[in-house]
Design an enzyme around this catalytic site. Structure first.
Site, PDB file in Angstrom:
ATOM      1  CD  GLU A   1      13.807 -18.417  13.709  1.00  0.00           C
ATOM      2  OE1 GLU A   1      13.103 -19.416  13.432  1.00  0.00           O
ATOM      3  OE2 GLU A   1      14.277 -18.222  14.818  1.00  0.00           O
TER       4      GLU A   1
ATOM      5  CB  CYS B   1       8.671 -21.931   5.908  1.00  0.00           C
ATOM      6  SG  CYS B   1       7.772 -21.652   7.425  1.00  0.00           S
TER       7      CYS B   1
ATOM      8  CB  CYS C   1       3.562 -14.811  17.518  1.00  0.00           C
ATOM      9  SG  CYS C   1       1.817 -15.214  17.288  1.00  0.00           S
TER      10      CYS C   1
ATOM     11  CB  CYS D   1       0.267 -21.505  20.493  1.00  0.00           C
ATOM     12  SG  CYS D   1      -0.905 -20.636  19.432  1.00  0.00           S
TER      13      CYS D   1
ATOM     14  CB  CYS E   1       4.336 -21.984  19.371  1.00  0.00           C
ATOM     15  SG  CYS E   1       5.137 -20.887  18.223  1.00  0.00           S
TER      16      CYS E   1
ATOM     17  CB  CYS F   1       8.679 -21.044  14.110  1.00  0.00           C
ATOM     18  SG  CYS F   1       7.170 -20.981  15.067  1.00  0.00           S
TER      19      CYS F   1
HETATM   20  S1  SF4 Z   1       1.822 -21.262  16.788  1.00  0.00           S
HETATM   21 FE1  SF4 Z   1       3.296 -19.743  17.512  1.00  0.00          FE
HETATM   22  S2  SF4 Z   1       3.559 -18.287  15.807  1.00  0.00           S
HETATM   23 FE2  SF4 Z   1       1.677 -19.489  15.419  1.00  0.00          FE
HETATM   24  S3  SF4 Z   1       0.050 -18.258  16.355  1.00  0.00           S
HETATM   25 FE3  SF4 Z   1       0.684 -19.689  17.953  1.00  0.00          FE
HETATM   26  S4  SF4 Z   1       2.251 -18.561  19.125  1.00  0.00           S
HETATM   27 FE4  SF4 Z   1       1.937 -17.473  17.186  1.00  0.00          FE
END
Ligand code: SF4
Length: 344
Positions: free
Chosen positions: A91, A104, A111, A115, A118, A333
């Protein structure tokens, strides 16, 4: 196998044309077609001789990403889902803000860092993007806004850019090159959870890009709960690298701080934050948490957000409140790609 020219740095593309018996400037001509005009077809490159074009078609290609979906938001931002050659989806988001046109960018498919707050973290890690896949997000979006220039870039889409360091740096070389996308480093913001040795390395590259560090907590206990990477790189180590970056690049570092109700939004947190960063040339972006499906976290009231900001300002820390754009189309995201994947 054909050499994909998309995402090669100036030096790499010059080396490639020299290997075909050409002068290095031919490489710069090809770059101008690719990045200046978005042309991926050798036959359209009319200032290149027909025999060289024929040779290029035999040994090289310009292969990028493909638009899979485009969703506009009432606030004017546009979210793009792109399909990669292996079928994965990434994206990018286009954001209009006063005179700025910001893209962006994603740096990885998924990933690995997980986190808590997220959506991308829930997808898990699939693979790093190539430098070509990173820069092509900009080329494709440029085609969608004829007559307008992309003025700013932020690496805040899917993935942790500093975990894809080599391709990030190659992409930055193409993006900032006068024969590439010609976007100045000071208009590029690399956003990271904070990988200390890579932060130092990026400062040493001499790009002078802006750095935004996703801090989000003032104790290691809370930060590790929100961001598991903190177990490996605790706050003290991260802040030491941030300080190095600020000194070396002579740029202020931005600390991103997602405010989550009852977790990191107290007056004590605000005072502690001010103490932690007082000696680092920096500012703080406060981002009220944007709820995502399946995560039991919520956004504090505006009053609490403003109280947090007041404590920072009273301690002479520059702090702004940012409500993320594009919230109507993406709570966070990773959601659009998740939806597309389910449909496939
Ligand atoms: S916020 Fe989301 S994309 Fe960014 S490092 Fe943490 S898990 Fe990965």
């Amino acid at each position: 196998m054909k050499e994909n020219l998309l995402g090669l740095t100036r030096e790499e593309i010059e080396r490639f044309v020299v290997s075909l018996g050409q002068k290095p400037f031919r490489g710069r001509q090809i770059m101008k077609w690719i990045y200046g005009k978005g042309v991926f077809d050798f036959d359209v490159m009319t200032d290149i001789s027909v025999p060289l074009r024929d040779n290029l078609k035999e040994v090289a290609c310009i292969e990028g990403i493909e638009l899979a979906e485009r969703v506009s938001s009432p606030d004017g931002s546009v979210k793009y889902a792109f399909r990669l050659s292996d079928g994965n989806i990434i994206e990018s988001v286009l954001i209009f803000d006063a005179s700025r046109v910001t893209v962006c960018l994603s740096s990885q498919v998924g990933c690995p860092l997980g986190c808590l707050f997220c959506a991308t973290g829930k997808v898990g890690f699939v693979r790093n993007l190539t430098s070509g896949e990173i820069v092509d997000q900009i080329i494709q979006i440029k085609k969608d806004i004829p007559g307008k220039r992309v003025t700013n870039l932020v690496f805040m889409g899917m993935g942790e850019p500093l975990l894809n360091y080599d391709n990030l740096v190659r992409a930055l070389r193409v993006i900032t090159s006068e024969f590439g996308l010609s976007i100045g480093a000071r208009h590029i913001n690399v956003s990271t959870v904070g990988i200390p040795d890579r932060i130092r390395a990026l400062a040493d590259e001499g790009f002078r890009v802006k750095l935004a560090i996703s801090l989000n907590a003032t104790t290691n206990e809370t930060r590790s709960r929100l961001m598991p990477i903190n177990e490996k790189h605790p706050i003290e180590e991260l802040l030491s690298a941030a300080s190095y970056f600020a000194r070396k690049s002579k740029r202020w570092v931005t600390f991103e701080y997602v405010l989550i109700r009852g977790i990191n939004d107290s007056v004590e947190d605000a005072s502690r934050l001010a103490g932690l960063i007082e000696d680092i040339p920096s500012k703080v972006n406060l981002i009220p948490y944007n709820p995502i499906e399946g995560v039991d976290l919520s956004r504090p009231s505006l009053e609490v957000v403003e109280r947090f900001q007041r404590v920072l300002l009273d301690n002479h820390i520059t702090a702004t409140i940012r409500f993320s754009k594009g919230t109507a189309i993406s709570a966070a995201c990773g959601q659009l790609s998740g939806r597309l994947k389910k449909r496939n």
